[in-house]
Design a protein around this motif. Structure first.
Motif, PDB file in Angstrom:
ATOM      1  N   SER A  42      58.870  41.280  42.747  1.00 44.52           N
ATOM      2  CA  SER A  42      59.788  42.127  41.976  1.00 44.52           C
ATOM      3  C   SER A  42      59.685  41.787  40.503  1.00 44.52           C
ATOM      4  N   GLY A  43      59.869  42.800  39.685  1.00 47.18           N
ATOM      5  CA  GLY A  43      59.860  42.586  38.237  1.00 47.18           C
ATOM      6  C   GLY A  43      59.280  43.787  37.532  1.00 47.18           C
ATOM      7  N   SER A  44      59.273  43.726  36.212  1.00 45.46           N
ATOM      8  CA  SER A  44      58.767  44.866  35.451  1.00 45.46           C
ATOM      9  C   SER A  44      57.729  44.478  34.406  1.00 45.46           C
ATOM     10  N   SER A  45      57.454  43.189  34.256  1.00 51.51           N
ATOM     11  CA  SER A  45      56.447  42.769  33.275  1.00 51.51           C
ATOM     12  C   SER A  45      55.048  43.037  33.825  1.00 51.51           C
ATOM     13  N   ASP A  46      54.174  43.537  32.967  1.00 47.14           N
ATOM     14  CA  ASP A  46      52.851  43.977  33.402  1.00 47.14           C
ATOM     15  C   ASP A  46      51.809  42.875  33.265  1.00 47.14           C
ATOM     16  N   THR A  47      51.828  41.933  34.195  1.00 47.73           N
ATOM     17  CA  THR A  47      50.778  40.929  34.315  1.00 47.73           C
ATOM     18  C   THR A  47      50.463  40.804  35.800  1.00 47.73           C
ATOM     19  N   ASP A  48      49.272  41.245  36.192  1.00 46.94           N
ATOM     20  CA  ASP A  48      48.893  41.247  37.601  1.00 46.94           C
ATOM     21  C   ASP A  48      48.949  39.843  38.197  1.00 46.94           C
ATOM     22  N   LEU A  49      49.320  39.778  39.466  1.00 48.35           N
ATOM     23  CA  LEU A  49      49.340  38.528  40.224  1.00 48.35           C
ATOM     24  C   LEU A  49      48.286  38.627  41.314  1.00 48.35           C
ATOM     25  N   VAL A  50      47.345  37.682  41.332  1.00 54.88           N
ATOM     26  CA  VAL A  50      46.285  37.656  42.331  1.00 54.88           C
ATOM     27  C   VAL A  50      46.562  36.500  43.290  1.00 54.88           C
ATOM     28  N   LEU A  51      46.655  36.816  44.592  1.00 53.63           N
ATOM     29  CA  LEU A  51      46.871  35.806  45.626  1.00 53.63           C
ATOM     30  C   LEU A  51      45.624  35.733  46.500  1.00 53.63           C
ATOM     31  N   THR A  52      45.217  34.506  46.839  1.00 53.77           N
ATOM     32  CA  THR A  52      43.990  34.283  47.592  1.00 53.77           C
ATOM     33  C   THR A  52      44.260  33.357  48.765  1.00 53.77           C
ATOM     34  N   LEU A  53      43.701  33.704  49.930  1.00 56.03           N
ATOM     35  CA  LEU A  53      43.833  32.873  51.125  1.00 56.03           C
ATOM     36  C   LEU A  53      42.812  31.743  51.107  1.00 56.03           C
ATOM     37  N   ASN A  54      43.281  30.555  51.435  1.00 57.65           N
ATOM     38  CA  ASN A  54      42.420  29.383  51.537  1.00 57.65           C
ATOM     39  C   ASN A  54      42.750  28.636  52.817  1.00 57.65           C
ATOM     40  N   GLU A  55      41.813  27.818  53.262  1.00 64.52           N
ATOM     41  CA  GLU A  55      42.032  26.947  54.407  1.00 64.52           C
ATOM     42  C   GLU A  55      42.042  25.512  53.910  1.00 64.52           C
ATOM     43  N   ALA A  56      42.750  24.656  54.637  1.00 59.98           N
ATOM     44  CA  ALA A  56      42.824  23.241  54.257  1.00 59.98           C
ATOM     45  C   ALA A  56      42.755  22.392  55.517  1.00 59.98           C
ATOM     46  N   THR A  57      42.356  21.139  55.336  1.00 57.74           N
ATOM     47  CA  THR A  57      42.235  20.236  56.487  1.00 57.74           C
ATOM     48  C   THR A  57      43.566  19.624  56.875  1.00 57.74           C
ATOM     49  N   ASP A  58      44.524  19.607  55.941  1.00 56.06           N
ATOM     50  CA  ASP A  58      45.849  19.065  56.253  1.00 56.06           C
ATOM     51  C   ASP A  58      46.879  19.664  55.300  1.00 56.06           C
ATOM     52  N   VAL A  59      48.166  19.424  55.579  1.00 53.43           N
ATOM     53  CA  VAL A  59      49.222  20.022  54.756  1.00 53.43           C
ATOM     54  C   VAL A  59      49.333  19.375  53.379  1.00 53.43           C
ATOM     55  N   ALA A  60      48.653  18.252  53.181  1.00 54.76           N
ATOM     56  CA  ALA A  60      48.605  17.637  51.851  1.00 54.76           C
ATOM     57  C   ALA A  60      47.598  18.364  50.962  1.00 54.76           C
ATOM     58  N   PRO A 113      44.236  32.195  63.105  1.00 48.24           N
ATOM     59  CA  PRO A 113      43.711  30.851  62.816  1.00 48.24           C
ATOM     60  C   PRO A 113      42.302  30.590  63.343  1.00 48.24           C
ATOM     61  N   THR A 114      41.801  31.435  64.240  1.00 46.61           N
ATOM     62  CA  THR A 114      40.444  31.221  64.738  1.00 46.61           C
ATOM     63  C   THR A 114      39.384  31.477  63.668  1.00 46.61           C
ATOM     64  N   ILE A 115      39.761  32.057  62.535  1.00 42.64           N
ATOM     65  CA  ILE A 115      38.798  32.276  61.452  1.00 42.64           C
ATOM     66  C   ILE A 115      38.546  31.014  60.640  1.00 42.64           C
ATOM     67  N   PHE A 116      39.398  29.996  60.800  1.00 43.99           N
ATOM     68  CA  PHE A 116      39.231  28.767  60.028  1.00 43.99           C
ATOM     69  C   PHE A 116      37.932  28.054  60.414  1.00 43.99           C
ATOM     70  N   SER A 117      37.357  27.362  59.451  1.00 45.97           N
ATOM     71  CA  SER A 117      36.159  26.557  59.687  1.00 45.97           C
ATOM     72  C   SER A 117      36.512  25.342  60.541  1.00 45.97           C
ATOM     73  N   ASP A 118      35.510  24.746  61.174  1.00 45.06           N
ATOM     74  CA  ASP A 118      35.737  23.532  61.959  1.00 45.06           C
ATOM     75  C   ASP A 118      36.394  22.464  61.092  1.00 45.06           C
ATOM     76  N   GLY A 119      37.431  21.830  61.630  1.00 47.49           N
ATOM     77  CA  GLY A 119      38.133  20.770  60.903  1.00 47.49           C
ATOM     78  C   GLY A 119      39.255  21.276  60.012  1.00 47.49           C
ATOM     79  N   TYR A 120      39.394  22.587  59.889  1.00 45.90           N
ATOM     80  CA  TYR A 120      40.444  23.187  59.060  1.00 45.90           C
ATOM     81  C   TYR A 120      41.445  23.883  59.985  1.00 45.90           C
ATOM     82  N   ASP A 121      42.743  23.603  59.793  1.00 46.47           N
ATOM     83  CA  ASP A 121      43.763  24.289  60.584  1.00 46.47           C
ATOM     84  C   ASP A 121      44.999  24.640  59.759  1.00 46.47           C
ATOM     85  N   CYS A 122      44.884  24.512  58.441  1.00 48.89           N
ATOM     86  CA  CYS A 122      46.034  24.770  57.569  1.00 48.89           C
ATOM     87  C   CYS A 122      45.754  25.939  56.628  1.00 48.89           C
ATOM     88  N   LEU A 123      46.828  26.635  56.265  1.00 44.63           N
ATOM     89  CA  LEU A 123      46.760  27.780  55.368  1.00 44.63           C
ATOM     90  C   LEU A 123      47.324  27.403  54.008  1.00 44.63           C
TER      91      LEU A 123
END
Length: 157
Positions: A42-60, A113-123
């Motif tokens: 939500s908002g009215s300021s015109d600066t695009d926000l780009v969000l990208t999906l990544n995988e991680a090996t742990d929640v850290a 989650p089956t799209i994650f690489s081996d050893g990766y289970d976090c988003l």
């Protein structure tokens, strides 16, 4: 029918705040069949926000990498009291909220989650752009592999 969202799915807030400093929590999907990321911008300021999906090996987030498998996405590009229509978009692993065209948007991304690489289970969701006067809420709903009264947590490994 038997389905009740709070009991059958786990909901976890990943981020809520200014759209220019999105710092999402990383969650484990090792106990999930699927996950749906909900983004409310939500908002009215015109600066695009780009969000990208990544995988991680742990929640850290010690080791992470870009997800290169496109995921299903639905968008209400004119979210408000006069619109509640989610339109199926082209599968993607990066989405741009074009604030010049439609600053108030609701997005659902479906993650298998089956799209994650081996050893990766976090988003992990990363960002670029955005505006400090706009806000964004990002949360995830997971369909747990094991149904139980208190669904397993997504915030620990």
């Amino acid at each position: 029918m038997g389905f009740t969202l709070p009991e059958d799915c786990k909901c976890t807030k990943l981020y809520h705040g200014a759209a220019n400093a999105v710092d999402c929590d990383i969650i484990s999907l090792k106990n999930a069949h699927k996950a749906w990321v909900q983004i409310v911008h939500s908002g009215s300021s015109d600066t695009d926000l780009v969000l990208t999906l990544n995988e991680a090996t742990d929640v850290a987030g010690g080791t992470s990498a870009a997800i290169t498998t496109a995921c299903p996405i639905w968008v209400d590009a004119d979210m408000g009291t006069t619109s509640d229509t989610l339109v199926r978009g082209t599968d993607t692993y990066a989405y741009t909220i074009d604030t010049g065209v439609a600053p108030n948007q609701m997005v659902f991304w479906e993650i298998d989650p089956t799209i994650f690489s081996d050893g990766y289970d976090c988003l992990k969701i990363t960002d670029s752009g955005g505006d400090a006067s706009n806000t964004v809420l990002i949360q995830v709903f997971t369909d747990p592999r094991q149904k139980q009264d208190a669904p397993l947590t997504n915030i620990t490994d």
